[in-house]
Design a protein around this motif. Structure first.
Motif, short mmCIF file in Angstrom:
data_model
loop_
_atom_site.label_atom_id
_atom_site.label_comp_id
_atom_site.label_asym_id
_atom_site.label_seq_id
_atom_site.Cartn_x
_atom_site.Cartn_y
_atom_site.Cartn_z
N SER A 1 88.19 25.96 70.22
CA SER A 1 87.14 27.34 68.63
C SER A 1 87.66 27.24 67.67
CB SER A 1 87.69 28.88 68.72
OG SER A 1 87.34 29.34 67.85
N VAL A 2 86.91 26.37 66.11
CA VAL A 2 87.71 26.29 64.94
C VAL A 2 87.21 26.91 64.02
CG1 VAL A 2 87.64 24.24 63.37
CG2 VAL A 2 87.40 23.90 65.27
N TYR A 3 87.79 27.69 63.38
CA TYR A 3 87.54 28.42 62.27
C TYR A 3 87.16 27.31 61.14
CZ TYR A 3 87.29 32.47 58.88
OH TYR A 3 87.21 33.93 58.20
N MET A 4 85.40 28.37 60.31
CA MET A 4 85.12 27.75 59.19
C MET A 4 85.31 28.25 57.71
SD MET A 4 84.68 24.48 60.96
CE MET A 4 83.13 24.15 59.98
N GLY A 5 85.54 30.26 58.42
CA GLY A 5 85.51 30.70 56.47
C GLY A 5 84.83 31.73 57.17
N ASN A 6 84.70 32.58 56.54
CA ASN A 6 83.69 33.22 56.25
C ASN A 6 83.20 34.10 57.59
OD1 ASN A 6 83.34 33.07 53.57
ND2 ASN A 6 81.98 31.60 53.82
N GLY A 7 83.98 34.45 58.96
CA GLY A 7 83.58 35.17 59.72
C GLY A 7 82.67 33.87 60.70
N LEU A 8 82.58 32.42 60.05
CA LEU A 8 82.42 31.48 61.44
C LEU A 8 83.36 30.68 62.39
CD1 LEU A 8 79.52 30.59 58.46
CD2 LEU A 8 78.95 32.20 60.82
N TYR A 9 82.63 30.25 63.80
CA TYR A 9 83.58 29.92 64.65
C TYR A 9 82.32 28.77 64.63
CZ TYR A 9 86.52 33.31 64.12
OH TYR A 9 87.44 34.66 63.72
N LEU A 10 82.95 27.78 64.98
CA LEU A 10 82.03 26.40 66.25
C LEU A 10 83.48 26.55 67.44
CD1 LEU A 10 80.19 23.99 66.80
CD2 LEU A 10 82.25 22.35 65.22
N ASP A 11 82.58 26.73 68.61
CA ASP A 11 83.19 27.14 69.48
C ASP A 11 82.95 25.63 70.50
OD1 ASP A 11 83.97 29.90 68.69
OD2 ASP A 11 82.32 30.54 70.12
N VAL A 12 83.92 24.57 70.77
CA VAL A 12 83.51 23.61 71.72
C VAL A 12 83.92 23.99 73.47
CG1 VAL A 12 84.02 21.29 71.86
CG2 VAL A 12 84.06 22.57 69.66
#
Length: 323
Positions: free
Chosen positions: A248-259
């Motif tokens: 899981s990569v945090y992208m800021g502003n409460g957004l995540y990219l789950d892999v």
């Protein structure tokens, strides 16, 4: 002939009447000859006795005997008239014509604001499905990824997810000597991975990750864009592939990219286009600390048991005295 007989009978009757009363008639008209159609009514005067016994003269009538007057219906009923004929029927209580006293007022066009479109609601979470994506450099596979992806929003006010569907996604990008980018394009937006090759460290990794999404991650429609350019994600040795069951990569502003179920390699794939040796992420590497702890504990217990046994045996030996 018949007429003659009638006249003759009248004469005989008259003579008999005179003989009875003793006086001849004052005058007597001579008999006349027969005519083809003689008048059946004799003419002359006959004397008839008066009511007091005297004789008198009687004017001859149009017939020997007084013919009855023709019957005339002097009391003929008046023509029947329907004096009590009923008056023509008139519908004096006919209902008044129906009028819609409660008819709605005519519709008038009011000045209204333009209709607002209801934003689509997010789809229910779908199962993550890993897709296979690859880039070609000429006839050689230069980048390959087997990965399941989702974008996730987690804030105190809103939350939601968007799952990338492999059957609706295509891979575009290019490979260079030390740089490569993989962009996964779908209807709602795209996700881009920027790979960097560090020959000095003998490592390849993702240093930039960005996405652009137009999708209602929460109940309100929204457009989301994020970029993280200071990463060292998905690292593996050059010629090796990176593998991890969950990242899981945090992208800021409460957004995540789950892999999920990730395996990717950007440089130096095998000549047949296959993944190289697998380098597992830290979460997937085996943890020997538990095994080491269990082994140390068992060793201590064994030592304790041995020491106790030896001390017990020594005490038993010291209890015997020579004779």
């Amino acid at each position: 002939m018949k007429s003659a007989l009638i006249i003759l009978s009248c004469c005989i009757v008259s003579a008999l009447s005179l003989a009875r009363h003793g006086k001849p008639p004052a005058t007597m008209a001579p008999a006349q000859g027969f005519s083809p159609k003689p008048d059946p009514t004799p003419t002359g005067k006959l004397t008839t006795p008066a009511a007091n016994g005297t004789t008198g003269s009687v004017s001859t009538a149009t017939s020997a005997t007084t013919a009855p007057a023709p019957i005339t219906n002097t009391t003929s009923p008046a023509p029947i008239t329907n004096t009590t004929s009923p008056a023509p029927i008139t519908n004096t209580t006919s209902p008044a014509p129906i009028t819609n006293t409660t008819s709605p007022a005519p519709i008038t066009k009011m000045t209204t604001a333009p209709p607002t479109m209801t934003p689509p609601k997010p789809n229910p979470p779908a199962d993550l499905i890993a897709g296979d994506y690859r880039l070609m450099k000429g006839k050689i596979v230069c980048l390959m990824a087997h990965v399941a992806l989702q974008l996730r929003l987690e804030t105190p006010k809103a939350s939601g997810t968007f799952v990338v569907q492999p059957n609706k996604t295509r891979a575009v990008g290019e490979c260079q000597e030390n740089r490569a980018n993989l962009t996964l394009v779908f209807e709602e937006g795209f996700i881009t991975f920027m790979f960097n090759k560090s020959s000095a460290e003998n490592i390849a990794y993702v240093d930039t990750l960005l996405f652009n999404l137009t999708y209602p991650l929460s109940n309100a429609s929204g457009h989301y864009a994020a970029a993280n350019m200071s990463l060292r994600a998905f690292p593996a040795k050059i010629g090796h592939s990176y593998a991890c069951r969950s990242d899981s990569v945090y992208m800021g502003n409460g957004l995540y990219l789950d892999v999920k179920d990730d395996r990717m390699q950007a440089f130096d794939l095998t000549p047949s286009g296959e993944f190289g040796v697998t380098d597992h992420c830290a979460a997937d590497q085996p943890d020997y600390s538990v095994a080491i702890g269990v082994g140390v504990t068992l060793l201590v217990l064994i030592l304790v048991v041995v020491v106790v046994y030896l001390l017990g045996r020594k005490r038993r030996t010291d209890g015997y005295q020579p004779l």
